[in-house]
Design an enzyme around this catalytic site. Sequence first.
Site, short mmCIF file in Angstrom:
data_model
loop_
_atom_site.label_atom_id
_atom_site.label_comp_id
_atom_site.label_asym_id
_atom_site.label_seq_id
_atom_site.Cartn_x
_atom_site.Cartn_y
_atom_site.Cartn_z
N ARG A 76 6.19 -5.94 0.26
CA ARG A 76 5.14 -5.87 -0.78
C ARG A 76 4.31 -7.15 -0.81
NH1 ARG A 76 6.44 -5.27 -7.17
NH2 ARG A 76 6.17 -7.51 -7.18
N HIS A 93 5.96 0.92 -14.90
CA HIS A 93 5.50 -0.45 -15.15
C HIS A 93 4.26 -0.76 -14.33
CE1 HIS A 93 7.79 -0.86 -11.43
NE2 HIS A 93 7.16 -2.01 -11.20
C1 SIN Z 1 7.70 -1.85 -7.23
O1 SIN Z 1 7.96 -1.60 -8.39
O2 SIN Z 1 6.83 -2.63 -6.90
C2 SIN Z 1 8.45 -1.11 -6.15
C3 SIN Z 1 7.87 0.22 -5.92
C4 SIN Z 1 8.58 1.00 -4.87
O3 SIN Z 1 9.51 0.48 -4.25
O4 SIN Z 1 8.22 2.14 -4.63
#
Ligand code: SIN
Length: 291
Positions: A275, A101
């Site tokens: 994030r 995604h």
């Molecule tokens: C995300 O899809 O943003 C998470 C990616 C990850 O945890 O590596």
Amino acid sequence: MAYEHITVKPLAGAIGAEIFGVDLSQDVAPDTLEEIKKAFLDNLVIVFRDQNLTPDTQKAFSRNFGSSHINDFFPTVEGHPDVQLVAKNPEDTRNVGDAWHTDVSYVAKPPLGSMLYALEVPEAGGDTMFSSTYYAYETLSDGMKSLLEPLNAVHSATKSFGVNATGPEMRTKNKAMAFKYSEDAEQIAVHPVVRTHPETGRKGLYVNSSFTKHFEGMTAEESAPLLKFLYDHMARPEMTCRVRWEKGTLTFWDNRCAHHYALNDYQGQRRVMHRVTVLDDLREVRTEAAA
Ligand code: SIN
């Protein structure tokens, strides 16, 4: 432009590079920042090792690229509504992002990129894969390119975040994921299937299995076979790189031309990330100011 302030070491042929020689917990000097921006546009995904970041310093670095997006569905770090907590605990069986995604494609102006910082990683596993949507577009036949060129696709938040979510990553409600499931989650945006990157001018495919519902003007059933072909094509190994996380790794990916997939191969272990999703607003301000 040769790099004078950083070292850039490619991770794979099509996408990804590690960047050495910069401490992101400090203000980054303008010349170094210019080189990081070039490395980002050229490589789509850049990886910094051995960083020591707080939510504040992570955000300070991200503001060099744009302001942060507030996500309506993710849990956040206390006191930092714009820092999302991406966590999987030993008792959880599902993780966040185990489907190809791109983040937040269900809004009219999708974000520029995301910066994921590793606080706790499993002994092995929990890597993230990235795929170049430029490469995916460029390797299609001329016939397929012409077919896709006029198409738009409908992207929806409820596909993954609604109560009746059909997206693969959201079928279980992990405690650690703690997504704010809601029928009111509906956020819909329509985007060209072939999208031109606003900075590089390169074309890439812009559909993804987590949020794309169907082509505009077609049903989901009618759209499914062609979407499946595109998803399979975008996951071809030669279009990808794989980031192996260490504590202190920060990975910054370009949501406009890269897809990602978080592997769920570390059952019984913990993985904790912060994030920051970066909006594509600074560049627009700069462009308007220059006009
Ligand atoms: C995300 O899809 O943003 C998470 C990616 C990850 O945890 O590596």
